[in-house]
Design a protein around this motif. Structure first.
Motif, PDB file in Angstrom:
ATOM      1  N   GLU A  13      25.687  -8.206  11.038  1.00  0.00           N
ATOM      2  CA  GLU A  13      26.817  -7.499  11.123  1.00  0.00           C
ATOM      3  C   GLU A  13      26.419  -7.066  12.001  1.00  0.00           C
TER       4      GLU A  13
ATOM      5  N   ARG B  49      30.662  -2.247  12.682  1.00  0.00           N
ATOM      6  CA  ARG B  49      31.416  -2.480  11.274  1.00  0.00           C
ATOM      7  C   ARG B  49      30.612  -2.044  10.453  1.00  0.00           C
TER       8      ARG B  49
ATOM      9  N   LEU C 204      36.675  -4.786  14.521  1.00  0.00           N
ATOM     10  CA  LEU C 204      37.140  -4.329  12.705  1.00  0.00           C
ATOM     11  C   LEU C 204      38.860  -4.795  13.205  1.00  0.00           C
TER      12      LEU C 204
END
Length: 197
Positions: free
Chosen positions: A74, A78, A119
């Motif tokens: 990721e 995040r 996000l």
């Protein structure tokens, strides 16, 4: 709250990433506890703030940031929402909110949309006093330079790269949290005890 059990669950190996997480989190905890001691009028729960500081970055393990030993998939930005999901799985909503609201000086919906950040489209601004203390304390410590505490000016410069709103929030926290009373015996004791975690 048994924060150590949660750290041990997700970071079971004694490796570079675990050491980075622990050193950084201990630094944030020390700074946050200094605020708690210096500002009893805020009524902040010391045990909660310590555990929150130790868990705020729990999600970094699933991000891709090789410079700090993170080999997940990721994007690093995040790590807060990832940590929040982990804490919700553990049944700890208040700690989940700390995780998702400490990035930068908090992230507004406008920040997320205008910068096209990966996000959820909602506000991640710190709201409770505990969320604000952890967000503030975190700005003084980088995981790539564990041995240094940033000055207020250095922290502001880091935030300024992402716009003026975060800098303004940070300056309000400087006014709220900085105290001339940080040489007390209790604060010196905190420094020794946090180092022993």
């Amino acid at each position: 709250m048994d924060y150590q059990r949660i750290i041990d669950k997700y970071y079971p190996e004694d490796n570079g990433l675990r050491r980075i997480l622990l050193i950084h989190s201990q630094s944030v905890a020390q700074k946050a506890l200094q605020i708690v001691v210096s500002h009893p009028e805020l009524g902040i729960d010391r045990d909660f703030i310590f555990a929150a500081a130790m868990l705020h970055d729990i999600g970094i393990i699933r991000t891709n940031a090789p410079g700090i030993e993170c080999y997940g998939t990721e994007p690093y930005i995040r790590h807060g929402v990832i940590g929040a999901a982990m804490m919700r799985e553990e049944g700890h909503e208040a700690f989940a909110r700390i995780c998702e609201r400490h990035t930068g000086a908090g992230l507004s919906l406008d920040d997320i949309v205008s910068q096209d950040l990966p996000l959820p489209h909602r506000s991640f601004l710190p709201e409770t006093i505990e969320e604000q203390v952890i967000c503030y304390a975190d700005k003084f410590f980088s995981k790539s330079h564990l041995e240094r505490e940033k000055t207020v000016e250095q922290a502001e410069r880091s935030l300024a790269k992402f716009g003026t709103a975060g800098v303004e929030r940070f300056r309000k926290w400087v006014e709220m949290f900085e105290s001339k009373n940080n040489t007390s015996t209790e604060v010196r004791s905190i420094r020794r005890n946090v180092g022993n975690c």
